[in-house]
Scaffold this motif. Sequence first.
Motif, PDB file in Angstrom:
ATOM      1  N   GLY A 130      41.240  30.421  37.549  1.00  0.00           N
ATOM      2  CA  GLY A 130      40.144  31.056  36.921  1.00  0.00           C
ATOM      3  C   GLY A 130      39.674  32.557  37.518  1.00  0.00           C
ATOM      4  N   PRO A 131      38.727  33.082  36.933  1.00  0.00           N
ATOM      5  CA  PRO A 131      38.411  34.573  37.390  1.00  0.00           C
ATOM      6  C   PRO A 131      38.019  34.635  38.633  1.00  0.00           C
ATOM      7  CG  PRO A 131      36.749  33.475  36.086  1.00  0.00           C
ATOM      8  CD  PRO A 131      37.784  32.656  35.956  1.00  0.00           C
ATOM      9  N   GLN A 132      37.531  33.371  39.312  1.00  0.00           N
ATOM     10  CA  GLN A 132      36.933  33.911  40.955  1.00  0.00           C
ATOM     11  C   GLN A 132      37.666  32.841  41.711  1.00  0.00           C
ATOM     12  OE1 GLN A 132      32.670  34.111  40.631  1.00  0.00           O
ATOM     13  NE2 GLN A 132      32.398  34.018  43.001  1.00  0.00           N
ATOM     14  N   GLU A 133      37.899  33.021  43.034  1.00  0.00           N
ATOM     15  CA  GLU A 133      38.032  32.380  43.927  1.00  0.00           C
ATOM     16  C   GLU A 133      37.212  32.031  45.004  1.00  0.00           C
ATOM     17  OE1 GLU A 133      42.048  32.957  46.090  1.00  0.00           O
ATOM     18  OE2 GLU A 133      40.823  33.466  47.956  1.00  0.00           O
ATOM     19  N   TYR A 134      37.055  30.858  45.506  1.00  0.00           N
ATOM     20  CA  TYR A 134      35.915  30.239  46.254  1.00  0.00           C
ATOM     21  C   TYR A 134      36.712  29.498  47.511  1.00  0.00           C
ATOM     22  CZ  TYR A 134      33.554  30.248  41.596  1.00  0.00           C
ATOM     23  OH  TYR A 134      33.358  30.702  40.497  1.00  0.00           O
ATOM     24  N   THR A 135      35.897  29.523  48.701  1.00  0.00           N
ATOM     25  CA  THR A 135      36.488  28.501  49.712  1.00  0.00           C
ATOM     26  C   THR A 135      35.753  27.174  49.369  1.00  0.00           C
ATOM     27  OG1 THR A 135      34.123  28.902  50.970  1.00  0.00           O
ATOM     28  CG2 THR A 135      36.149  30.466  51.524  1.00  0.00           C
ATOM     29  N   PHE A 136      36.339  26.198  50.130  1.00  0.00           N
ATOM     30  CA  PHE A 136      35.755  24.858  49.787  1.00  0.00           C
ATOM     31  C   PHE A 136      34.446  24.796  50.241  1.00  0.00           C
ATOM     32  CE2 PHE A 136      35.231  20.435  51.595  1.00  0.00           C
ATOM     33  CZ  PHE A 136      35.337  19.895  50.417  1.00  0.00           C
ATOM     34  N   ARG A 137      33.861  25.303  51.184  1.00  0.00           N
ATOM     35  CA  ARG A 137      32.463  25.488  51.555  1.00  0.00           C
ATOM     36  C   ARG A 137      31.715  25.968  50.445  1.00  0.00           C
ATOM     37  NH1 ARG A 137      29.306  24.764  56.387  1.00  0.00           N
ATOM     38  NH2 ARG A 137      27.177  25.608  55.846  1.00  0.00           N
TER      39      ARG A 137
END
Length: 297
Positions: free
Chosen positions: A209-216
Motif C-alpha cells: 500500500g501507499p504507507q508503511e507502519y510499524t507494528f506498534r
Amino acid sequence: MNILVTGATGFVGRAVVTKLLALGHTVFAVSRSGTDVAGAKGIAADLTNLGSVQRAFGAAQVGVALGAVVHLIGIITEKGAQTFQAVHVEATRNVLASTPREARYLHMSALGADPASLSGYSRSKGEAEGLVRQSGLAWTIFRPSLIFGLGDDFFGSTLKQLVSLPPVVPQIGDGLFPFRPVSIRDVATAFAEALTLPQATGQAYTLTGPQEYTFRQLLELELKAVGKNKPIVSVPLFLMNLAVPLMGVLPNPPITKDQYLMLKAGNTGDPEPARTALSLPMDRLEDHLSEIVRASK
C-alpha cells in the motif's frame, strides 16, 4: 476471456472473481466445495490431487478454451493433511501441469517468499514460485503484504481480538517491525490488469500500500478503530522465544511459530513498480479500518 480461478471462495478469491466478472470475463470458480461465487460457476476440486485438478480443468473447458488461470489457493496455518507443502507446492505443481500451454497464468505468492526461509509458510511459497518460473507458461507472480478489506482475517479478526480481549495490549519486542498493508481492491485490480498487459508476463510484482507502519502503529490504529483506550505493553523477545513453542501444543494457539517468525521479519516493499504498471488505486488503511472492524464479528 474464459478464466479459471482457484481458491475462489476465499477472501481474495471472491474479490478477484467479482472484479473479473465486472470486466466481462467468463469465470470458473474452483474450490473444495464447488460453490458458485458472485455468479461464477463453481467447480469442486482437491488441488492436492492431480486427477481431481485435471477433472476440474476439463469441466471448465467443455466447448471453450481457457484464456487464463488465476491460482490463489493458500493457507496461513497447517491443519492435518493441509500442510504448507501440500497446499502451496504440490497444489501449484498440479495446477501448472493442468494449465493449457497457451493460457496466461497468474500466481498468488507472498512477500518474503524464499525457499531458504526458516518459516515453513515463506519457504513453501518460495518453492512454489520456483515451479512457476520453470513452467514454460506466460506467468505473472504477485507478492502481497497484509491484505485489508471487509472480511479480512488479520485486521478484522486477529488484530481486533488482540486489542480487544486482554486488559492490556501485548506488543512483541519494540514493535518496530515494518508493514505496508495493501487493500483488497488493489490486489484484485492487479490481477485483472495483468491479464491483458503483455509487459506483465514474466514479472513478479510486490503488492503493497501507499504507507508503511510499524507494528506498534498498527496496534494504535486498531485500538482507535475499535474505540478502546488501553496501554500497550512490550513483551521482550526472549520471553516470546520461550512462549511461542509452548503455545504450539495448544489446539488453537494465539500465535504459531511460523506467524511469529514472519511478524519479526516485517512485511514491506516498494509499491511503485506495481502501482505504475498496473494503475493501482492505492487505498489507505486508515480510510477503511473503522468499517472493517465494525463489519467483523
